[in-house]
Write an enzyme that holds these catalytic residues in place. Structure first.
Site: not given
Ligand code: NI
Length: 150
Positions: A46, A51, A89-90, A131-132, A135
């Site tokens: 995701g 991000q 997470c990226l 999670h998203e 963000h």
């Molecule tokens: Ni993330």
């Protein structure tokens, strides 16, 4: 389509609140396409707009082979039952940890054309949505880690 740079933990962008998307135009579609490219290139599940440095309520994700684009996502209900599993997470390279998330969530959002959608999903889908959406509120999974795994 083009790759975008992924913002890493420590940068302010990841801690800011995001704005509602009001225009469902070519600029949005370009961003969505770029976000999907960037997510797949980095083998993520995701990606949220902050991000890639954009403070808007936009998320892309792929769960169990299904691809989702969510504009202005909002969790409208969630189960009280939770489960604990590992997340990464990226934007947080080389760190993973156990986070508790609801077993089930119902998320309301708009698609890329502005149509209202509602999906109820469980387990991995629910975890990913939480999670998203975090963000979009400046929250990272590391804020919620119960136990570091690596
Ligand atoms: Ni993330």
């Amino acid at each position: 389509m083009a790759l975008r740079n992924v913002v890493k933990i420590g940068e302010d962008t990841l801690r800011k609140k995001t704005k509602i998307v009001e225009k469902f135009d070519k600029n949005l579609w370009q961003l969505l396409d770029d976000m999907a490219d960037t997510m797949y290139k980095n083998a993520g599940m995701g990606l949220a707009a902050p991000q890639v440095g954009i403070l808007k309520k936009i998320v892309v994700m792929e769960v169990n082979g299904a691809f989702f684009e969510m504009i202005n996502p909002e969790i409208i209900s969630q189960s009280t039952e939770t489960n604990e599993d590992e997340e990464g997470c990226l934007s947080v390279p080389n760190r993973h940890g156990i986070v508790a998330r609801p077993n089930q969530v119902t998320v309301k959002f708009q698609d890329r054309f502005g149509y209202d959608m509602t999906i109820t999903g469980e387990h991995l889908f629910a975890r990913c949505v939480c999670h998203e959406v975090d963000h979009l509120n400046g929250i990272l999974f590391v804020d919620k880690i119960i136990k570091e795994t690596k």
